[in-house]
Design a protein around this motif. Structure first.
Motif, mmCIF file in Angstrom:
data_model
loop_
_atom_site.group_PDB
_atom_site.id
_atom_site.type_symbol
_atom_site.label_atom_id
_atom_site.label_comp_id
_atom_site.label_asym_id
_atom_site.label_seq_id
_atom_site.Cartn_x
_atom_site.Cartn_y
_atom_site.Cartn_z
ATOM 1 N N GLU A 152 10.867 1.388 -2.094
ATOM 2 C CA GLU A 152 10.428 -0.085 -2.080
ATOM 3 C C GLU A 152 9.009 -0.027 -2.118
ATOM 4 N N SER A 153 8.197 0.863 -1.533
ATOM 5 C CA SER A 153 6.774 0.880 -1.603
ATOM 6 C C SER A 153 6.308 1.426 -2.946
ATOM 7 N N PHE A 194 -0.963 0.568 -0.189
ATOM 8 C CA PHE A 194 0.382 1.227 0.010
ATOM 9 C C PHE A 194 0.035 2.607 0.500
ATOM 10 N N ASP A 250 1.772 4.621 2.120
ATOM 11 C CA ASP A 250 2.786 5.612 2.047
ATOM 12 C C ASP A 250 2.963 6.184 0.601
ATOM 13 N N VAL A 251 2.188 5.599 -0.342
ATOM 14 C CA VAL A 251 2.373 6.064 -1.602
ATOM 15 C C VAL A 251 1.123 7.048 -2.039
ATOM 16 N N LYS A 294 6.660 -1.633 -5.232
ATOM 17 C CA LYS A 294 5.669 -2.739 -5.054
ATOM 18 C C LYS A 294 4.357 -2.088 -5.678
ATOM 19 N N ALA A 295 3.830 -0.901 -5.588
ATOM 20 C CA ALA A 295 2.676 -0.496 -5.821
ATOM 21 C C ALA A 295 2.752 -0.422 -7.569
#
Length: 302
Positions: free
Chosen positions: A54-55, A31, A33-34, A58-59
């Motif tokens: 959303e990211s 991920f 972008d996290v 999911k993480a």
């Protein structure tokens, strides 16, 4: 109860935990972008930040799924005992400027004979102040204390000022040993007694939060925390974990070996996230056959 129901609270109050900084930062290459890290807090908190919700979701789901199955016997973290699940997460979401932020507080509700209310629950030496469960509000740093303390602390302050024996009153005898530890540190007056008592209650509450932390704020505890972080940070899209019947099958694939120990055999393939579980009642022959099957799967995904 932390595993049996959904519980939601919301509001605009800024809790102390929201102000706590990162203590350690790490990458989740699955991920990119996290932004992730451990929060400097008495409990065990992973913070996720990013611009795309959303990211972050999911993480967080990735971490939750791993934590629910995670066992580290050396750190006394067991995902389940006697068929009862123990691991869960308390999630806390907020908006910080242009970033969305999600704090994941690792929880475990295992009990023992020594700690029948919970290993990660306020310990007996703090029950004179706080015996009840640590809920969402307390997790974030605001003490929710029993109403009895209002009368007990008022009597404690009066007795301290009058130099009366704290053990002679039913209202204060449970607090006597605690008060005797900090009284020599102060010059008590009518003007400062209340503030001092409030301050010392705050110290107890911090200890209560440390009790609830699954990873203690010791070198050993933080090393165990980092061991879990290594699991959630693995980026290899092939086999990660093979565990069988309380014994770790040390199976390496490329540079990846085992992450955890467990009473179950699990194969985790991160890009698809497949989990196959073998319960402990299965025979050695069945487990051996399935390990052979998994080895064939390894060959197939090279």
């Amino acid at each position: 109860s932390i595993l049996s129901h959904d519980h939601f609270q919301g509001g605009g109050y800024e809790f102390a935990m929201a102000k706590a900084p990162y203590e350690t930062e790490f990458s989740l290459k699955q991920f990119p972008d996290v932004h992730a890290g451990i929060v400097k807090w008495p409990m065990s908190v992973i913070r996720l930040q990013g611009e795309i919700t959303e990211s972050i979701v999911k993480a967080a789901d990735h971490i939750l799924m791993l934590w629910r199955r995670y066992t580290d016997e050396k750190a006394f973290i067991f995902s389940e005992t006697n068929g009862v699940s123990h691991n869960t997460i308390t999630p806390i979401a907020r908006k910080r400027g242009d970033l969305f932020e999600l704090d994941l507080v690792l929880r475990n509700n295992i009990t023992t004979e020594e700690f029948p209310l919970g290993v990660y629950h306020p310990h007996p030496e703090y029950h004179h102040i706080k015996k009840e469960n640590i809920g969402l509000i307390e997790v974030m740093g605001l003490a929710v204390l029993p109403a009895r303390l209002q009368m007990e602390m008022a009597e404690l302050e009066r007795r301290i000022l009058q130099n009366e024996d704290l053990r002679e009153s039913d209202l204060t005898k449970s607090h006597a040993e605690w008060a005797e530890k900090w009284l020599p540190n102060y010059e008590i007056t009518d003007d400062n007694i209340h503030a001092i008592v409030q301050k010392e209650i705050g110290f107890v509450f911090a200890k209560v939060l440390e009790c609830a932390g699954v990873y203690k704020r010791t070198p050993e505890g933080q090393d165990a925390f980092k061991k879990f972080l290594e699991c959630i940070s693995i980026t290899d899209d092939r086999i990660v974990i093979i565990i069988a019947r309380n014994q770790c099958v040390m199976h390496k694939h490329n540079s990846v070996s085992w992450c955890v120990t467990s009473n179950k055999l699990s194969i985790v393939k991160f890009s698809i996230f497949v989990v196959l579980s073998f319960n402990r009642t299965q025979t050695n022959k069945v487990v051996s056959t399935k390990i052979t099957l998994l080895n064939h799967m390894l060959i197939g995904i090279r």
